[in-house]
Enzyme design. Sequence first.
Site, PDB file in Angstrom:
ATOM      1  CB  SER A 246      -4.491  -2.427  -1.580  1.00  0.00           C
ATOM      2  OG  SER A 246      -4.863  -1.813  -0.370  1.00  0.00           O
ATOM      3  CD  GLU A 380       2.864  -0.245   0.266  1.00  0.00           C
ATOM      4  OE1 GLU A 380       1.923   0.009  -0.506  1.00  0.00           O
ATOM      5  OE2 GLU A 380       3.368  -1.377   0.346  1.00  0.00           O
ATOM      6  CG  HIS A 475      -1.250   1.577  -1.022  1.00  0.00           C
ATOM      7  ND1 HIS A 475      -0.650   0.371  -0.788  1.00  0.00           N
ATOM      8  CD2 HIS A 475      -2.591   1.366  -0.853  1.00  0.00           C
ATOM      9  CE1 HIS A 475      -1.573  -0.533  -0.480  1.00  0.00           C
ATOM     10  NE2 HIS A 475      -2.759   0.054  -0.532  1.00  0.00           N
TER      11      HIS A 475
END
Length: 566
Positions: A246, A380, A475
């Site tokens: 991320s 995600e 995610h």
Amino acid sequence: MVTPPNDRRPTEGAPSRRTVLGATLVATASAATVLRLGTPAHGLTAADEAGAGRTPVGPVGVETGRLSGTATALPGVTVFRGVPYAATTAGEHRWRPPRPAPTWSGLRAADTFGDACPQGIPPWVTSPPTMSEDCLNLNVWTTTAEPRSRRPVFVWFYGGRFNGGFASDPAFDGAGLARRGLVVVTVNYRTGPLGFLTVPQLTAESGNDSSGNYGLLDQIAALRWVQRNISAFGGDPDRVTIAGQSAGAASVLDLVYAPLARGLFHRAVAESGALGPHDPEIAALASSYRPSLIVAEAQGTAWAAQRGATTLAEMRALTVAQVLTDDNQNDSSVSSPVNGSPPLFRPVLDGYVLARSYGDSLESGLHNDVPVLTGNNKDESGASSTPATTLAAFRDLAARKYGSMAEEFLSLYPAADDTEAGEQANASIRDGFRVSTSLWATAWARRAKSPVFTYFWTHAPPGAAQIPGMTGAYHGSEMNYVFDNLYATDRPWTAEDRRIAETMSSYIVSFATHGDPNRAGLPHWAPARPDQFSTMELGDHWRRIPDAGAGKTDFFRRYYPTQPTW
């Protein structure tokens, strides 16, 4: 830059798995981590538990003094916690580049994690770390203190929306990978306004006409520390892999593009990372940056004025609590069609740390040419294991995102009711991101010699959602498998999960060792080829899959070039 209207969300009632840019990652890691390294948990064998507490390796000597480590729950692995790589950032040193760490005399016990950098803590984090502005420290897991061992080094940067995260999070426990032969380093760096504030006064005092990328400068300082010191922990400074998920993946890619980071690393892992530079969803996802230093300075000035500060002295005199008030603001000047707006405090194109846009870096070939491993997760970035969109919202999104190409899009992803709309929304988002990552790999190959390995993660961890909405292959769901540390998170892991962790971490160890995830006994993972739109499925299966059907791939290949370049 894409700035679509901000008066809508395409999947109302269903937050995107990557919209929060790692806020879900912090949740994933922290809510799952009331356990700490050294506490028996799922994933430890009886032999592991019996070996816990054995004599640690060391002591070791680094440039600032001598350190003793502590044994971990995995036999033979030692962790050195809270090792300073730079000095405090408090007081007059707030919003300045990191400075050398102070020295100490005698033997320092590196048995306690260092302070995390100040940040807001979400309510689901049950064991928040101690925080202070003296937070530039790192942790090292190793099985040897012999400099001649020259083990591959794996340096991890956490995600967290560029607004939070901490290197002590058990989700990043490095003992599993260290047991497999890596030296693992997890790094604290500044986030939120303390890491990314930009104002004209800071730009003027910098000496390089830039401000706002202090968190990235922290990461670069940590990598320089690794170059100078990691051999004391048995690490090879010529085989350093930088990795993150991320916002951590965005950090990795920013360092790949950054001239200041040249020569400091030799491979890169970006989980939920690289997207083609024409992808409009970049605006909201982790790889978003502020494209104008002038605009960022104006936003920073307004932020400071809200706190009654107009001079640098007044800004530096603000308490941490004042700085962190409403620290999770969004940047309403930018939005993407699916994933909304990014955080206000994030990297900025300053011409110094981020010298060029993503598109310019790829086009010019002026990035750091190293092997890259990058990909996406199934659930995600707007895709969800429990889609909640409606037929009307799906058609509205098609019109807003694809414009004159909307009818073609809807013919490729037809839906007649809400259920089909949710299924087709998922399918189109997943297809679009796989194609986007392949387009990034194609752009990379035009100038770079090093390979790219792309993936699509499909495995859902077992057990109930530990954070609302985090289900499926969400995610951050791959992290325990990457680190081979199922023991660090309290879930009902199965034998299948352990097999997946074995395979996934083996790919990571091979990549960190050789710049190639392949080795004997693993399913073959072919590198990406220009204009070859397929990727490696990881998790539920280990196989090559097409990014999308032929007509759908062609659609996205024609759509993305119509969008502005990041």
